[in-house]
Design a protein around this motif. Structure first.
Motif, PDB file in Angstrom:
ATOM      1  N   VAL A  34       0.852  -1.182   0.000  1.00  0.00           N
ATOM      2  CA  VAL A  34       0.000   0.000   0.000  1.00  0.00           C
ATOM      3  C   VAL A  34       0.897   1.245   0.000  1.00  0.00           C
ATOM      4  N   LEU A  35       0.534   2.236  -0.804  1.00  0.00           N
ATOM      5  CA  LEU A  35       1.236   3.523  -0.805  1.00  0.00           C
ATOM      6  C   LEU A  35       0.335   4.579  -0.183  1.00  0.00           C
ATOM      7  N   ARG A  36       0.897   5.364   0.716  1.00  0.00           N
ATOM      8  CA  ARG A  36       0.150   6.489   1.282  1.00  0.00           C
ATOM      9  C   ARG A  36       0.944   7.766   1.040  1.00  0.00           C
ATOM     10  N   ILE A  37       0.272   8.766   0.481  1.00  0.00           N
ATOM     11  CA  ILE A  37       0.898  10.060   0.205  1.00  0.00           C
ATOM     12  C   ILE A  37       0.224  11.097   1.080  1.00  0.00           C
ATOM     13  N   GLU A  38       1.016  11.810   1.866  1.00  0.00           N
ATOM     14  CA  GLU A  38       0.459  12.859   2.715  1.00  0.00           C
ATOM     15  C   GLU A  38       0.927  14.217   2.231  1.00  0.00           C
ATOM     16  N   LEU A  39      -0.016  15.143   2.140  1.00  0.00           N
ATOM     17  CA  LEU A  39       0.260  16.463   1.572  1.00  0.00           C
ATOM     18  C   LEU A  39      -0.155  17.535   2.569  1.00  0.00           C
TER      19      LEU A  39
ATOM     20  N   TYR B 220      -4.597  13.427   2.188  1.00  0.00           N
ATOM     21  CA  TYR B 220      -3.823  12.220   1.867  1.00  0.00           C
ATOM     22  C   TYR B 220      -4.427  11.479   0.690  1.00  0.00           C
ATOM     23  N   ALA B 221      -3.584  10.689   0.055  1.00  0.00           N
ATOM     24  CA  ALA B 221      -4.014   9.796  -1.023  1.00  0.00           C
ATOM     25  C   ALA B 221      -3.467   8.420  -0.704  1.00  0.00           C
ATOM     26  N   GLU B 222      -4.297   7.414  -0.836  1.00  0.00           N
ATOM     27  CA  GLU B 222      -3.822   6.057  -0.543  1.00  0.00           C
ATOM     28  C   GLU B 222      -4.115   5.140  -1.723  1.00  0.00           C
ATOM     29  N   TYR B 223      -3.143   4.292  -2.051  1.00  0.00           N
ATOM     30  CA  TYR B 223      -3.298   3.318  -3.128  1.00  0.00           C
ATOM     31  C   TYR B 223      -3.122   1.931  -2.537  1.00  0.00           C
TER      32      TYR B 223
ATOM     33  N   GLY C 289      -8.564  15.040  -3.286  1.00  0.00           N
ATOM     34  CA  GLY C 289      -9.234  15.446  -4.520  1.00  0.00           C
ATOM     35  C   GLY C 289      -9.064  14.408  -5.601  1.00  0.00           C
ATOM     36  N   GLN C 290      -9.057  14.867  -6.827  1.00  0.00           N
ATOM     37  CA  GLN C 290      -8.946  13.942  -7.943  1.00  0.00           C
ATOM     38  C   GLN C 290      -7.591  13.223  -7.917  1.00  0.00           C
ATOM     39  N   ASP C 291      -7.642  11.939  -8.197  1.00  0.00           N
ATOM     40  CA  ASP C 291      -6.442  11.098  -8.186  1.00  0.00           C
ATOM     41  C   ASP C 291      -5.381  11.642  -9.150  1.00  0.00           C
ATOM     42  N   SER C 292      -4.295  12.123  -8.598  1.00  0.00           N
ATOM     43  CA  SER C 292      -3.275  12.742  -9.446  1.00  0.00           C
ATOM     44  C   SER C 292      -2.060  11.849  -9.695  1.00  0.00           C
ATOM     45  N   MET C 293      -2.190  10.572  -9.373  1.00  0.00           N
ATOM     46  CA  MET C 293      -1.132   9.613  -9.702  1.00  0.00           C
ATOM     47  C   MET C 293      -1.559   8.714 -10.868  1.00  0.00           C
TER      48      MET C 293
ATOM     49  N   ILE D 238       6.387  21.438  -6.218  1.00  0.00           N
ATOM     50  CA  ILE D 238       5.885  20.171  -5.680  1.00  0.00           C
ATOM     51  C   ILE D 238       4.362  20.193  -5.811  1.00  0.00           C
ATOM     52  N   THR D 239       3.878  19.575  -6.881  1.00  0.00           N
ATOM     53  CA  THR D 239       2.467  19.769  -7.227  1.00  0.00           C
ATOM     54  C   THR D 239       1.617  18.509  -7.074  1.00  0.00           C
ATOM     55  N   TRP D 240       0.338  18.753  -6.841  1.00  0.00           N
ATOM     56  CA  TRP D 240      -0.709  17.723  -6.851  1.00  0.00           C
ATOM     57  C   TRP D 240      -1.932  18.402  -7.452  1.00  0.00           C
ATOM     58  N   TYR D 241      -2.099  18.197  -8.765  1.00  0.00           N
ATOM     59  CA  TYR D 241      -3.109  18.961  -9.506  1.00  0.00           C
ATOM     60  C   TYR D 241      -4.507  18.788  -8.925  1.00  0.00           C
TER      61      TYR D 241
END
Ligand SMILES: *[C@@H]1O[C@H](CO)[C@@H](O)[C@H](O)[C@H]1NC(C)=O
Ligand SMILES: *[C@@H]1O[C@H](CO)[C@@H](O)[C@H](O)[C@H]1NC(C)=O
Ligand SMILES: *[C@@H]1O[C@H](CO)[C@@H](O)[C@H](O)[C@H]1NC(C)=O
Ligand SMILES: *[C@@H]1O[C@H](CO)[C@@H](O)[C@H](O)[C@H]1NC(C)=O
Ligand SMILES: *[C@@H]1O[C@H](CO)[C@@H](O)[C@H](O)[C@H]1NC(C)=O
Length: 343
Positions: free
Chosen positions: A215-220, A229-232, A256-260, A317-320
């Motif tokens: 599992v990947l977790r991205i914290e912004l 956060y975004a989790e995959y 928001g919208q999945d940016s990966m 460092i962006t997350w559209y």
């Protein structure tokens, strides 16, 4: 083989005891002693050695507790007596560095001890999730031992043992902004930066850690202090021959919208290795190594812009899906743990 390891440990333990008697070093955080396993029991000698090991571990614990008290009172005294003096800072720095040296030695010894104890079982220390299951539940820096069977080298990692149940191995962090991420293929392969500050753990290491379902977790965090956060539920990299291609799926979170998603199934690119799906050289244009498509919907390895500069460029460092292409975030962390992780 095990016996000699234990003897070495005992010697180290004694050395440390002697050493600590003199030093007034403080201890930043307590690492729980490795659990004494009850299974196995092949022979009395092994049992006796295990008891000794447990004893050494508990002595280490005791010792570090004493250190902490000593330094606290030392610092207290220094503060009182020396309030105006500018040697104060030097002394504290010295105490801190002594302490962190001893602290990390204790951790390594304890890790080795827990490894020796569990040699008969199959569970190796592979990542922060394994450490969590061995009762290391405090976030911080750990050293994963090399493992010939798993073909993993010794590796310094930062474990997040608190967020969403813990057990996370941090693979990337941006928060200080002094480390450039505009690096070449070799540097992204090996990793760079400081494990307590900004760093990239290294594509080879990330590849190895994601051989199990991960599992990947991205914290912004933005400059207003808001966090998302975004989790995959699925995340993996391929090896270097396959250009560390990114695969991920099953997004959830608050970012928001999945940016990966746009970067799914793309190869890793750096300024000296253009593997993107574009005539542009995205890595050079966006000044960081990443899985560029043409070019990005997020760029977590972009340029760190400080407050005031953070909306003026598109190479930040962006997350559209949250703040669009112009907004460079204040803090980012990427962390992974096995899919089957349970607290
Ligand atoms: C642990 O070591 C101390 C000091 O050598 C000893 O007094 C004590 O009995 C030991 N405890 C166990 C459980 O072996
Ligand atoms: C990605 O890398 C693989 C293997 O290195 C290569 O076969 C493939 O063509 C690359 N894809 C792109 C879009 O560059
Ligand atoms: C990413 O690509 C893989 C393989 O093509 C696919 O299984 C997966 O669903 C894709 N993920 C997303 C988010 O589209
Ligand atoms: C995504 O989740 C669904 C439902 O839980 C699952 O069936 C699917 O296999 C997952 N996809 C991947 C690539 O893990
Ligand atoms: C990004 O910045 C450029 C130049 O300052 C501006 O023209 C553009 O409208 C901005 N885009 C967004 C989405 O804010």
């Amino acid at each position: 083989m095990m016996k000699s390891a234990v003897l070495r440990l005992l010697t180290l333990g004694v050395t440390l005891l002697l050493l600590s008697g003199k030093s007034g070093a403080q201890r930043k955080r307590a690492v729980p002693a490795p659990k004494h396993p009850t299974k196995g029991g092949c022979c009395e000698e092994v049992q006796a050695l295990k008891v000794q090991l447990a004893n050494v571990s508990s002595q280490l614990e005791e010792l570090t507790r004493k250190q902490e008290e000593e330094v606290r009172s030392l610092v207290h005294q220094v503060l009182k007596l020396d309030k105006q003096s500018n040697t104060l800072e030097d002394r504290i720095t010295e105490a801190e560095s002594k302490y962190s040296e001893i602290n990390s030695r204790v951790e390594i010894i304890q890790l080795q001890a827990s490894q020796a104890v569990t040699q008969t079982s199959t569970d190796a220390i592979y990542d922060c999730a394994s450490l969590y299951h061995k009762n290391y539940k405090i976030s911080g820096e750990y050293k994963l031992p090399a493992d010939e069977f798993l073909r993993t080298p010794e590796l310094e990692v930062y474990c997040d043992m608190e967020t969403a149940g813990g057990g996370w191995t941090v693979i990337q962090r941006r928060k200080v902004g002094l480390t450039s991420f505009d690096r070449d293929w070799k540097q992204y392969k090996r990793g760079f930066g400081a494990i307590r500050g900004d760093f990239w753990l290294g594509n080879d290491n990330i590849f190895r850690l994601t051989r199990q379902p991960t599992v990947l977790r991205i914290e912004l965090e933005d400059w207003e202090g808001e966090m998302r956060y975004a989790e995959y539920q699925y995340f993996t990299l391929s090896n270097e021959i396959n250009s560390y291609r990114l695969l991920l799926a099953n997004y959830s979170g608050t970012a928001g919208q999945d940016s990966m998603r746009y970067h799914n199934n793309t190869n890793f690119s750096t300024k000296d290795k253009d593997n993107d799906k574009c005539v542009d050289d995205c890595a050079a244009l966006r000044k960081g190594g990443y899985w560029y498509n043409c070019c990005t919907d997020s760029n977590l390895n972009g340029v760190y812009y400080r407050y005031g500069e953070h909306t003026k460029s598109t190479d930040g460092i962006t997350w559209y899906g949250w703040h669009g292409p112009n907004y460079s975030l204040k803090r980012v962390e990427m962390k992974i743990r096995p899919q089957n992780f349970q607290q």
